[in-house]
Design a protein around this motif. Structure first.
Motif, mmCIF file in Angstrom:
data_model
loop_
_atom_site.group_PDB
_atom_site.id
_atom_site.type_symbol
_atom_site.label_atom_id
_atom_site.label_comp_id
_atom_site.label_asym_id
_atom_site.label_seq_id
_atom_site.Cartn_x
_atom_site.Cartn_y
_atom_site.Cartn_z
ATOM 1 N N GLU A 389 0.829 -1.211 0.000
ATOM 2 C CA GLU A 389 0.000 0.000 0.000
ATOM 3 C C GLU A 389 0.860 1.256 0.000
ATOM 4 O O GLU A 389 0.568 2.226 -0.710
ATOM 5 C CB GLU A 389 -0.932 -0.001 1.208
ATOM 6 C CG GLU A 389 -2.096 -0.982 1.077
ATOM 7 C CD GLU A 389 -2.965 -1.021 2.329
ATOM 8 O OE1 GLU A 389 -2.578 -0.369 3.342
ATOM 9 O OE2 GLU A 389 -4.020 -1.701 2.302
ATOM 10 N N ASN A 392 2.480 1.536 -3.522
ATOM 11 C CA ASN A 392 1.484 1.883 -4.534
ATOM 12 C C ASN A 392 1.016 3.332 -4.388
ATOM 13 O O ASN A 392 0.736 4.013 -5.381
ATOM 14 C CB ASN A 392 0.286 0.931 -4.461
ATOM 15 C CG ASN A 392 0.596 -0.449 -5.022
ATOM 16 O OD1 ASN A 392 1.505 -0.612 -5.834
ATOM 17 N ND2 ASN A 392 -0.151 -1.449 -4.584
ATOM 18 N N GLN A 396 1.197 5.919 -7.422
ATOM 19 C CA GLN A 396 -0.021 6.569 -7.920
ATOM 20 C C GLN A 396 0.134 8.087 -7.959
ATOM 21 O O GLN A 396 -0.475 8.754 -8.803
ATOM 22 C CB GLN A 396 -1.212 6.176 -7.052
ATOM 23 C CG GLN A 396 -1.681 4.743 -7.282
ATOM 24 C CD GLN A 396 -2.610 4.255 -6.187
ATOM 25 O OE1 GLN A 396 -3.073 5.032 -5.351
ATOM 26 N NE2 GLN A 396 -2.882 2.950 -6.173
ATOM 27 N N GLU A 401 -1.270 4.075 -12.761
ATOM 28 C CA GLU A 401 -2.689 3.760 -12.627
ATOM 29 C C GLU A 401 -2.865 2.516 -11.758
ATOM 30 O O GLU A 401 -1.916 1.758 -11.524
ATOM 31 C CB GLU A 401 -3.296 3.534 -14.015
ATOM 32 C CG GLU A 401 -3.229 4.782 -14.892
ATOM 33 C CD GLU A 401 -3.695 4.507 -16.320
ATOM 34 O OE1 GLU A 401 -3.922 3.310 -16.668
ATOM 35 O OE2 GLU A 401 -3.816 5.475 -17.090
ATOM 36 N N GLU A 402 -4.080 2.294 -11.279
ATOM 37 C CA GLU A 402 -4.336 1.157 -10.386
ATOM 38 C C GLU A 402 -3.994 -0.173 -11.039
ATOM 39 O O GLU A 402 -3.616 -1.135 -10.362
ATOM 40 C CB GLU A 402 -5.801 1.169 -9.933
ATOM 41 C CG GLU A 402 -6.114 2.250 -8.914
ATOM 42 C CD GLU A 402 -7.489 2.073 -8.301
ATOM 43 O OE1 GLU A 402 -8.044 0.952 -8.407
ATOM 44 O OE2 GLU A 402 -8.008 3.040 -7.714
ATOM 45 N N ASN A 405 -0.650 -1.403 -10.042
ATOM 46 C CA ASN A 405 -0.354 -1.620 -8.628
ATOM 47 C C ASN A 405 0.322 -2.964 -8.383
ATOM 48 O O ASN A 405 -0.015 -3.964 -9.035
ATOM 49 C CB ASN A 405 -1.647 -1.596 -7.802
ATOM 50 C CG ASN A 405 -2.108 -0.177 -7.500
ATOM 51 O OD1 ASN A 405 -1.407 0.800 -7.785
ATOM 52 N ND2 ASN A 405 -3.293 -0.060 -6.931
#
Length: 472
Positions: A389, A392, A396, A401-402, A405
């Protein structure tokens, strides 16, 4: 009594002789360099002058203005394309780790000398505060003293990262002297562990003294103390502690300090609009809102014009290396740093993140940034979920972009590799990549052009210092 006065006068002369000439532009003091110690600290502005001189010295070309930022450290990190001694001067030899070359020796010896000269000026400030209690108001005194302890720790930590072995391979090996006072006596070498203990001791003192830092309270008694991003403020101390504890492999305390900075909400992520603008003059190349501590480097425009733009000393980046660093085939169209950190006038690329255009970003040279706290947190997190987390979140806020991830099932090895890649991307022009490789004991540096030895991670202590200190 006469003997004490004589010593103090000598200290006063030392104080101003060690400050760089450029400090004259900052300080409104007597033109005579022979300012008596007691006279200097008998009025409030004397403390301000001394502290300002220290920060100004950090901006010099042979320290963080060039060599300990986008200069020598990024050269050692193999970030540039250096193809001949004729075209690239001393940096050609430096990027080949030819430390015994006379040009390299000049750079290395200058760093050692100027760092310890600056330490001496910090110690003079600390002694001045101790011996002249009451000249400053109590709240001001704590800020000055806290910054001084933090600066002493900062300087010794970087000296250790340059001239000592890494903690992971040489914790008990002799490294550098940790100088805590003004004295003619030779300070003995401390081991890597001992230096780190002394660094953390000074940082803990600094954090305690800076508990009422204006950056926390929102109230400053003077305009000088109000510009906290140009000072080693409370959160900069916590950020530095996170960096130091990670170097010491104390992940619990590294995470604790990094999280305090992250959760302070003092450093919001830069907006895409500030970075992605096509107007280069108004682009935020340094991600200003995220900067925890910066130098107010009034010479930065001259230095970037000399080394990072077209000149006889230009530090070129090779296109294939930049493509590799930023994984262009995977993320080239997404990563703001890849898209906006560089210009490509020909076959080579030029790093433009420090270019000086808009007054909003001029003279600002980052030393500690929010992104490093997230990388430290990712490396020290208590669970894989948290680690991913943190990483990422950083990515971001750099345009990813997700869909890109990292997943929670990433292996430990691949997670560490991803963290390392972000260090290399994020800190181009700031020197931290070489330190990362040393701390993690990398077997080889990417894009290296000569056979590599881990001995290259350790710069040689100047011969003069060895002779003076009987360190052979």
């Amino acid at each position: 009594m006469k003997r004490i006065k004589k010593i103090k006068n000598i200290l006063g002369i030392l104080c101003f002789s060690l400050l760089s000439v450029s400090c004259q532009e900052w300080l409104d003091v007597s033109p005579s360099t022979e300012i008596k110690y007691d006279d200097l600290f008998s009025y409030k502005n004397g403390f301000k002058d001394q502290l300002t001189g220290i920060y100004t010295t950090l901006c010099s070309e042979n320290l963080y203005g060039v060599e300990l930022g986008f200069g020598m450290l990024d050269v050692l990190g193999q970030q540039y394309y250096l193809w001949s001694a004729t075209a690239n001067g001393s940096y050609y030899n430096m990027h080949r780790f030819e430390y015994d070359n006379s040009k390299c020796e000049t750079i290395i010896n200058s760093i050692w000398t100027n760092m310890y000269n600056t330490v001496a000026n910090v110690n003079i400030l600390l002694q001045g505060i101790e011996e002249h209690r009451g000249v400053l108001a109590e709240d001001e005194e704590k800020i000055y003293e806290g910054e001084a302890y933090a600066l002493r720790a900062f300087l010794h930590f970087d000296l250790l990262r340059l001239f000592g072995k890494s903690y992971v391979i040489g914790a008990d090996e002799k490294a550098i002297p940790y100088v805590k006072s003004i004295s003619k006596k030779v300070t003995p070498l401390s081991t890597v562990s001992e230096v780190l203990d002394l660094v953390t001791e000074d940082l803990e003192k600094a954090a305690t003294l800076l508990e009422e830092d204006p950056i926390k309270t929102g109230q400053a008694t003077t305009s000088f103390l109000g510009t906290r991003s140009f000072h080693l403020n409370y959160y900069a101390v916590r950020a530095l502690m996170a960096r130091v504890y990670l170097y010491k492999n104390d992940k619990v305390n590294a995470l604790k300090n990094a999280r305090e900075v992250m959760l302070s909400e003092k450093y919001p992520w830069v907006s895409k609009g500030a970075v992605a603008t096509t107007d280069r003059k108004n682009r935020d190349g340094i991600f200003l809102p995220e900067c925890i501590w910066m130098l107010n480097n009034t010479k930065l425009s001259t230095l970037t014009d000399t080394y990072l733009k077209e000149s006889d000393y230009t530090l070129y980046c090779k296109d294939v290396v930049i493509d590799e660093i930023f994984e262009s085939q995977l993320y080239g169209g997404l990563d703001w740093r890849y898209i906006y950190y560089f210009e490509r006038p020909s076959w080579y690329w030029l790093s433009n993140k420090l270019y000086q255009y808009s007054s909003a970003y001029n003279n600002r040279q980052p030393l500690l940034r929010l992104s490093e706290m997230y990388l430290i947190a990712a490396e020290c997190a208590e669970s894989k979920k948290e680690a991913v987390e943190y990483l990422n979140t950083l990515r971001q806020h750099r345009g990813f972009e997700e869909a890109q991830n990292l997943k929670e099932d990433v292996t430990d090895e691949n997670l560490q590799t991803a963290i390392g890649k972000e260090y290399r991307k994020e800190f181009i022009g700031e020197g931290q990549w070489f330190y990362y490789c040393k701390r993690t004991d990398q077997d080889v540096l990417p894009n290296i052009t000569v056979p590599f030895s881990k001995a290259y991670y350790i710069l040689p202590i100047p011969e003069q210092e060895k002779e003076y200190g009987n360190r052979n």
